[in-house]
Design a protein around this motif. Structure first.
Motif, mmCIF file in Angstrom:
data_model
loop_
_atom_site.group_PDB
_atom_site.id
_atom_site.type_symbol
_atom_site.label_atom_id
_atom_site.label_comp_id
_atom_site.label_asym_id
_atom_site.label_seq_id
_atom_site.Cartn_x
_atom_site.Cartn_y
_atom_site.Cartn_z
ATOM 1 N N PRO A 12 0.746 -1.456 -0.139
ATOM 2 C CA PRO A 12 0.033 0.521 -0.505
ATOM 3 C C PRO A 12 0.910 1.440 -0.090
ATOM 4 C CG PRO A 12 0.370 -0.989 1.959
ATOM 5 C CD PRO A 12 1.102 -2.087 1.355
ATOM 6 N N ALA A 13 1.561 1.385 -0.860
ATOM 7 C CA ALA A 13 1.994 2.973 -0.843
ATOM 8 C C ALA A 13 2.501 3.015 -2.741
ATOM 9 C CB ALA A 13 3.486 2.313 -0.709
ATOM 10 N N GLN A 14 2.757 4.417 -3.103
ATOM 11 C CA GLN A 14 2.023 4.736 -4.487
ATOM 12 C C GLN A 14 3.134 4.534 -5.365
ATOM 13 O OE1 GLN A 14 0.339 8.154 -6.550
ATOM 14 N NE2 GLN A 14 0.471 6.221 -6.617
ATOM 15 N N GLY A 15 4.466 4.206 -4.656
ATOM 16 C CA GLY A 15 5.582 3.857 -5.830
ATOM 17 C C GLY A 15 4.957 2.200 -6.253
ATOM 18 N N HIS A 16 4.393 1.326 -5.525
ATOM 19 C CA HIS A 16 4.223 0.169 -5.433
ATOM 20 C C HIS A 16 2.289 -0.154 -6.601
ATOM 21 C CE1 HIS A 16 7.135 -1.956 -2.979
ATOM 22 N NE2 HIS A 16 7.149 0.070 -2.615
ATOM 23 N N VAL A 17 1.546 0.723 -5.916
ATOM 24 C CA VAL A 17 0.532 0.644 -6.311
ATOM 25 C C VAL A 17 0.840 0.813 -7.778
ATOM 26 C CG1 VAL A 17 -1.606 1.902 -6.549
ATOM 27 C CG2 VAL A 17 -0.764 0.722 -4.539
ATOM 28 N N ILE A 18 0.673 1.718 -8.542
ATOM 29 C CA ILE A 18 0.679 2.519 -9.971
ATOM 30 C C ILE A 18 0.951 1.411 -10.447
ATOM 31 C CG2 ILE A 18 2.154 3.965 -11.406
ATOM 32 C CD1 ILE A 18 1.496 6.408 -9.769
ATOM 33 N N TRP A 255 -1.923 11.689 -5.858
ATOM 34 C CA TRP A 255 -2.826 12.713 -6.166
ATOM 35 C C TRP A 255 -3.013 13.505 -7.343
ATOM 36 C CZ3 TRP A 255 1.988 11.095 -3.956
ATOM 37 C CH2 TRP A 255 2.606 10.905 -1.879
ATOM 38 N N LYS A 256 -4.656 14.435 -6.983
ATOM 39 C CA LYS A 256 -4.484 15.120 -8.787
ATOM 40 C C LYS A 256 -3.150 15.748 -9.290
ATOM 41 C CE LYS A 256 -8.083 17.789 -10.163
ATOM 42 N NZ LYS A 256 -9.090 17.038 -10.717
ATOM 43 N N SER A 280 7.077 10.281 -3.780
ATOM 44 C CA SER A 280 6.028 10.716 -3.319
ATOM 45 C C SER A 280 6.218 10.494 -1.675
ATOM 46 C CB SER A 280 4.934 9.215 -3.607
ATOM 47 O OG SER A 280 5.665 7.727 -3.525
ATOM 48 N N PHE A 281 7.802 10.174 -1.496
ATOM 49 C CA PHE A 281 7.632 10.226 -0.597
ATOM 50 C C PHE A 281 8.810 11.147 -0.014
ATOM 51 C CE2 PHE A 281 6.457 5.747 -0.025
ATOM 52 C CZ PHE A 281 5.698 6.146 0.925
ATOM 53 N N THR A 282 9.809 11.399 -0.535
ATOM 54 C CA THR A 282 10.850 12.062 -0.479
ATOM 55 C C THR A 282 10.588 13.833 -0.446
ATOM 56 O OG1 THR A 282 12.427 10.760 -1.636
ATOM 57 C CG2 THR A 282 13.428 13.000 -1.284
ATOM 58 N N ARG A 308 5.339 17.778 -5.145
ATOM 59 C CA ARG A 308 4.480 16.788 -4.509
ATOM 60 C C ARG A 308 3.197 17.392 -3.749
ATOM 61 N NH1 ARG A 308 5.775 12.632 0.578
ATOM 62 N NH2 ARG A 308 5.168 14.682 1.444
ATOM 63 N N SER A 309 2.607 16.843 -2.565
ATOM 64 C CA SER A 309 1.101 17.332 -2.851
ATOM 65 C C SER A 309 1.089 18.716 -2.280
ATOM 66 C CB SER A 309 0.127 16.334 -2.279
ATOM 67 O OG SER A 309 0.535 16.120 -0.823
#
Length: 459
Positions: A12-18, A255-256, A280-282, A308-309
């Motif tokens: 459940p992290a952005q770089g894994h989901v995409i 994120w949009k 998405s983290f740094t 980032r967001s």
């Protein structure tokens, strides 16, 4: 004959989901029935970002989205280690309940799970389901994990993962970057207890991956010849990108995305833009962020900077020094989040200042963009070695490598070195782009491995 029902479970992290969502979309277009399992929090983020609705994924491709709770309160999400704790203690039970709810009413043919979720492989075996492990990072990371017992035996690390200091670096293969024990994922965690727990989790996941019937990886033989020679059981099926499969934009963003940056890029000369994004983290500290801004100003080149967001209460001006926006004017564009695959494929982009996350790397490589590397943690240091030492399509920053602040002068100087063309970085990047594109077309290694994967899914 019923089309196979595939249950897909990302970390459940952005770089894994995409990348898993990209793969799922391709499988859905091949008429597999996909159930994609996200946490409730991540699913809500994706729905708010409009990345699913914009591509019409559920309607056009037949993907079904289901959610499980990760048990975290909103404040917990800001605390280091809380998500990884929930992944270990909460998600296994929730996913097991979901499988029991779905199967056998709507029979699951197989499970495709992120290789970081060793417990997913264990649950699949327990339920008598076929299972494939998906590696969203470089194959070298999985090869490193598989070689952990050897590293302990040879005294490179202790049995709790601590580097012994006897080896500054070592080679698993001449075709792979040298491995530095001090930059391993677990070795850079300061808290000793947490470091030990992460190391034990990696060991457990490595054993659990062996339960999988198949291991597939978002990489390519053209990128990692040495790694795939060492672990022939891993099938390269990458790069998995929307641009490879169907010309669409990526899906699964939390994120949009600010699409105004595409209009801005259209007004810039070809190969002129410095693209800056750190994943998405740094998050850069304020001092380093302002030094980066001044470095970009010094280049006197147009730049697109993703910060980032938007944090609560923050303004864009907090990321740069006073007077910066007025001095650079329309030469600079700053956005909270960008459609990165579309940005990197734009002819105006000339180089990519990146944290060296694997998704960002493959997105840059398939578009022939040279890199200025600014890694922070996890696999990013290994990825930088690939870029600078193996593929030779980018440069590193000395300040980043030594742990000190990166100066504006170094940033501007390295950008100039990359973009003026004398070092051959662009030429090598273009050549690698061609080879990667060939790999995912008919006759290529990744294309052939993907077809093997599809045959396996069909049972």
């Amino acid at each position: 004959m019923d089309t196979p029902h595939v249950l897909v479970i990302p970390y459940p992290a952005q770089g894994h989901v995409i990348p898993l969502m990209e793969l799922s979309r391709k499988l859905a277009e091949l008429r597999f029935r996909i159930t994609f399992v996200n946490t409730e929090h991540n699913h809500d983020c994706i729905m708010r970002s409009d990345s699913i609705a914009a591509e019409g994924t559920r309607k056009d491709c037949g993907m079904n989205f289901m959610t499980v709770s990760d048990g975290l309160e909103e404040d917990d999400r800001k605390k280091p280690g809380k998500l990884s704790e929930a992944v270990l203690t909460v998600l296994p039970g929730k996913v097991k309940e979901l499988i029991c709810e779905i199967h056998p009413k709507d029979r699951i043919a197989c499970v495709v799970a992120d290789q970081s979720l060793g417990w997913a492989m264990e649950i699949a075996r327990e339920k008598g389901l076929r299972c494939a492990a998906f590696c969203p990072a470089a194959a070298a990371m999985l090869v490193l994990a598989l070689n952990t017992p050897r590293m302990i035996e040879e005294g490179i690390i202790t049995d709790d993962g601590t580097p012994t200091g006897k080896h500054c670096s070592f080679e698993l293969s001449p075709d792979m970057p040298p491995m530095n024990p001090e930059t391993y994922v677990w070795a850079r965690i300061r808290d000793k207890t947490l470091r030990k727990n992460v190391f034990q989790l990696i060991l457990r996941n490595t054993k659990s991956v062996e339960l999988a019937d198949l291991i597939v990886c978002n990489s390519s033989h053209e990128l990692e010849t040495g790694a795939f020679k060492l672990a022939s059981q891993i099938l390269s099926i990458g790069p998995i990108l929307a641009s490879n499969w169907n010309g669409k934009d990526s899906i699964g963003s939390f994120w949009k995305r600010d699409l105004s940056c595409l209009d801005w890029l259209d007004r810039q000369p070809a190969g002129s833009v410095v693209y800056v994004a750190f994943g998405s983290f740094t998050v850069l500290d304020p001092v380093q962020s302002k030094e980066l801004a001044l470095g970009l100003e010094l280049t006197n080149r147009p730049f697109l900077w993703v910060v980032r967001s938007e944090p609560s209460g923050a303004s864009m001006s907090s990321y740069h020094p006073a007077g910066f926006a007025e001095r650079v004017g329309d030469r600079g564009k700053m956005v909270w989040w960008a459609p990165q695959q579309r940005v990197l494929s734009h002819p105006a982009v000339g180089c990519f200042i990146s944290h060296c996350g694997w998704n960002s790397i493959v997105e840059g490589l398939v578009n022939g963009v040279p890199f200025l590397c600014w890694p922070y943690f996890a696999d990013q240091f290994l990825n930088q070695s690939y870029i600078c030492d193996i593929w030779k399509v980018g440069l590193g920053l000395k300040g980043s490598e030594s742990g000190t602040a990166v100066s504006r002068e170094e940033i501007a100087g390295k950008v100039e070195e990359l973009m003026e063309g004398g070092g051959g970085y662009k030429g090598r990047a273009i050549d690698l782009k061609r080879r990667l594109r060939d790999s995912v077309t008919e006759g290529g290694v990744s294309h052939g491995n993907f077809e093997k994967f599809v045959r396996w899914l069909n049972g």
